[in-house]
Write an enzyme that holds these catalytic residues in place. Structure first.
Site, PDB file in Angstrom:
ATOM      1  N   SER A 105     -49.441 -28.389   5.218  1.00  0.00           N
ATOM      2  CA  SER A 105     -50.151 -27.350   5.948  1.00  0.00           C
ATOM      3  C   SER A 105     -51.087 -26.588   5.017  1.00  0.00           C
ATOM      4  O   SER A 105     -51.905 -27.173   4.322  1.00  0.00           O
ATOM      5  CB  SER A 105     -49.139 -26.434   6.639  1.00  0.00           C
ATOM      6  OG  SER A 105     -49.768 -25.589   7.570  1.00  0.00           O
ATOM      7  N   ASP A 120     -49.766 -30.574  12.302  1.00  0.00           N
ATOM      8  CA  ASP A 120     -49.415 -29.897  11.054  1.00  0.00           C
ATOM      9  C   ASP A 120     -48.283 -30.593  10.304  1.00  0.00           C
ATOM     10  O   ASP A 120     -47.250 -30.940  10.876  1.00  0.00           O
ATOM     11  CB  ASP A 120     -49.005 -28.460  11.378  1.00  0.00           C
ATOM     12  CG  ASP A 120     -48.994 -27.569  10.164  1.00  0.00           C
ATOM     13  OD1 ASP A 120     -48.026 -27.639   9.397  1.00  0.00           O
ATOM     14  OD2 ASP A 120     -49.969 -26.813   9.992  1.00  0.00           O
TER      15      ASP A 120
END
Length: 780
Positions: A79, A317
């Site tokens: 991320s 993500d």
């Protein structure tokens, strides 16, 4: 002067808008690595905190007699941490500046920039019915903004939050294409600022891993007893980059780096899932060619590529399932070159330890308050998003600790075996062998004699050792085949191993013992001499440790002599590490791997011919012999005892470690960088320092002053922890005085404030507060 490398393997967590804070930390790591290079090359550092890091390395040299090089060669991120990992890797490999990324975070990591154009309110009347609700929530006395936002930023946050609330609902508010464009712009800006030299030594690879989540998943086969195989859906994907086999100063095409950074940060609900069409469209609009597109996509998503569904694959993500990618970094430890003693650290950056990514009613409570049953939505939301992301890293840390304990146990065993091993060597080779100056011919003869006689002298231990070594060698050959042909199906590797074992049995190499347990080692020993690279690597690592811990501490060994011996050992080690790589083995071996199931004998013969290990042994003998000239007798004896007698140590330790433990010099140590650990300036952790933790860690997207605050604290916390980590690499019980350490930290803190004050216009009051707090720091 002893030489040592402090190697940092970085693990960068996710954290949404706390990416700005993590950038401040990774920027300090970049400055530290730059300062280390300047120190070793006797060049001036680049100013600011770099000058202080150079002073720190000079202090270590003065106190310990150790010339320390600091580098980062393994980076894994998820991320927001994945984005910072991509850009730090690019800066380290190319020598480019990280300044453009600072501008990206401060200027463009803003809700008004990130909002998708189609999601923005067209006028103040957009969703007019939502405006009173937003006003009531945001502007009422004692409301969220008043309670959680500093007074100087309340107007800015309230205005932007009002627009955000009135943006489109039930679709991600942030734009994917715009985000990809910002990442591409930052990479291009780094390139335009010019390039110095890479921050890694020549031949030292950098490995980068970025985690993403395959939303729809792909089928992976699992082998069982009954049924023979099943398939399950796998959602975890790691996008890996490596400089192995690449041109110097090159990591990957910009399009591939943007792909990884954009995909890993597709935060659910905020950014749309990433799809390759998005990047294709951006590159087309800018007339940028993506050479190697198909090869990259085939490597990252092989099943989807083969099925022709690559453009229908969606990635989200990376922190959803792998927020702390330790396993990928641990896997990269294999086959890393070593030119000197290594202090390996795993350093993980956690911007908000103990704080959940989302504050869900039912999960949060006061420290001493009662637990309440989570509600319906809290249960669903927590199970699907929050809990997987916040899963502790205990398993990863336990694995590292167990590995380090096995290494330490192995070293204890070898230390206690030294007397017995030297006695056996004298028995096998004669008591006067070590009194004569060695020659390459004698070293060759002594090595073979030790290998043959050790099999007989160790009795029942040798067959167990040889079987374990044989199966381990078989596994290594299959692992090499995977590296040479990374696109080969998993079934092919299983079939290849079975075929290779059949060939080993056909050649009679599995018969270590004969009638009445008599050792029949000739054939297997010849096979080991032709194929076993890992034994050579273990042996050279072992004598490198003897050089550092036994020989270099002898007062009568001149520095230049020890340095020449070290260079000979590590040059030979570098060759044996290289012969395992796909780049060294080449396309002919790759072709033999593809046909290895049908013709395993040809693959074994080609590997033996291509690597030519016995010739490399002869080169090692010659290099050691030359380096031992003018070495005192005691030191020569210590090195040769380790080199020639290593087979005895290996027989004792391989069953314990199964080959693990000598890939790098010492056990792994783990360090953390977080607000909770950096307390020299201010205690209280993230709550007392960071602004981005507000609004479920989206806070810094709503305020430039918040981003400036978090970026500055990232640099300061980075300095605080990096100074401690570097100092902890000092050998033995040596340490610096607390007053010396605090003086260096204060100097670095002040240098950062001086450098950043002109840029950080929104937080001038904080800068003045920090100057006062830093001035008040005193030794305890």
């Amino acid at each position: 002067m002893r030489e040592k490398e402090l190697r940092l393997a970085l693990i960068c967590y996710g954290g949404v808008s706390l990416a700005v804070y993590m950038h401040g930390i990774t920027r300090e790591i970049w400055h530290l690595v730059r300062a280390s290079r300047a120190f070793l090359e006797d060049q001036p550092a680049g100013g600011g905190s770099e000058d202080v890091y150079r002073e720190l390395l000079q202090l270590i040299e003065a106190k310990s007699g150790t010339k320390l090089r600091v580098l980062t060669d393994i980076i894994a991120g998820a991320s927001a941490g994945g984005i910072n990992g991509v850009f730090l890797s690019q800066a380290v490999v190319t020598g480019q500046s990280l300044e453009p990324l600072t501008d990206l975070w401060l200027q463009n990591a803003d809700v008004e920039v990130l909002l998708d154009p189609d999601a923005r309110p067209l006028s103040r009347f957009s969703k007019f019915w939502a405006a009173p609700i937003a006003w009531a929530v945001l502007r009422r006395r004692g409301g969220t903004v008043e309670q959680t936002v500093s007074s100087e930023a309340q107007d800015e946050v309230a205005t932007k939050l009002s627009g955000f609330v009135r943006a489109r609902w039930f679709q991600p508010p942030f734009g994917g294409t715009g985000f990809s464009a910002l990442l591409l712009d930052a990479l291009q800006a780094m390139k335009q600022q010019g390039v110095t030299r890479p921050l890694l030594p020549a031949g030292q690879p950098l490995d980068l891993f970025v985690t993403v989540t395959d939303f729809h998943g792909h089928r992976e086969k699992l082998r069982l007893n009954s049924p023979s195989d099943v398939s399950e859906t796998e959602h975890r994907i790691t996008i890996g980059f490596s400089t192995r086999g690449q041109d110097p100063g090159h990591l990957a095409p910009p399009a591939e780096l943007v792909f990884a950074a954009r995909a890993t940060a597709s935060f659910p609900g905020a950014f749309p899932p990433f799809n390759v069409r998005e990047l294709d469209g951006l590159l087309l609009a800018r007339s940028i060619a993506w050479n190697g597109r198909d090869a990259f996509l085939k490597r990252i998503l092989p099943q989807q590529f083969e099925a022709g569904t690559i453009e229908d694959s969606f990635l989200i993500d990376g922190s959803v399932l792998a927020n702390a990618p330790f396993a990928q970094a641990i896997g990269a430890l294999r086959n890393r070159p070593a030119r000197r003693e290594v202090d390996r650290r795993f350093v993980y950056i956690d911007p908000k330890p103990g704080m959940p990514s989302f504050r869900v009613r039912g999960r949060n409570r006061a420290a001493d308050g009662p637990r309440k049953a989570p509600g319906f939505f809290a249960t669903i939301f927590g199970a699907s998003s929050d809990i997987p992301r916040e899963q502790p890293i205990r398993d990863s840390l336990n694995a590292i600790e167990m590995r380090s304990e096995r290494i330490a146990r192995m070293r204890e065993i070898t230390d206690h075996l030294e007397v017995e091993v030297e006695h056996m060597i004298e028995t096998m080779l004669g008591k006067t062998w070590f009194l004569t100056k060695p020659t390459p011919q004698r070293l060759h003869k002594w090595r073979l004699t030790m290998l043959e006689k050790s099999a007989l002298a160790t009795g029942y231990s040798y067959p167990a050792y040889a079987h374990l070594r044989m199966t381990g060698l078989l596994d290594e050959i299959v692992a090499t085949a995977r590296r040479v042909c990374p696109d080969a199906p998993t079934d092919h590797c299983h079939q290849l191993r079975a075929a290779l074992w059949g060939e080993i049995c056909r050649r009679g190499l599995d018969r270590i013992t004969g009638p009445k347990g008599k050792v029949m080692a000739a054939a297997s020993m010849r096979f080991f001499r032709e194929q076993d690279v890992r034994f050579r690597i273990r042996r050279l690592r072992f004598i490198a440790r003897k050089l550092a811990e036994d020989v270099e501490v002898l007062a009568d060994v001149p520095v230049a002599v020890a340095d020449r011996l070290r260079q000979a050992i590590y040059a030979s080690l570098a060759h044996f590490l290289e012969v395992e790589t796909a780049e060294y083995l080449g396309v002919d071996v790759a072709e033999a791997v593809r046909h290895g199931v049908e013709n395993p004998g040809a693959l074994l013969d080609m590997l033996a011919a291509r690597r030519n290990l016995e010739a490399a042994d002869a080169a090692t003998d010659a290099a050691l012999n030359a380096a031992l000239a003018n070495v005192p007798d005691a030191a020569t004896r210590s090195i040769l005892m380790g080199y020639l007698g290593y087979i005895l140590y290996d027989i004792a330790t391989l069953p314990l470690l199964q080959g693990e433990g000598l890939d790098e010099f010492d056990p792994i140590k783990v360090d953390r960088i977080s607000p909770d650990d950096a307390t020299t300036i201010r205690k209280g952790g993230a709550a007392a320092t960071l602004k981005g933790i507000e609004f479920n860690n989206f806070g810094a997207f709503f305020s430039r002053s918040y981003r400036e605050n978090d970026y500055l604290w990232g640099r300061l916390h980075g300095i605080d922890r990096l100074v401690d980590i570097v100092l902890s690499s000092m050998p033995g019980t040596l340490s610096a005085e607390q007053a010396e350490v605090l003086a260096l930290k204060k100097k670095a803190f002040e240098a950062v404030l001086e450098a950043e004050a002109p840029r950080l216009k929104r937080i001038q009051p904080l800068i003045e507060e920090l100057r006062a707090e830093i001035a008040a720091i005193k030794p305890v």
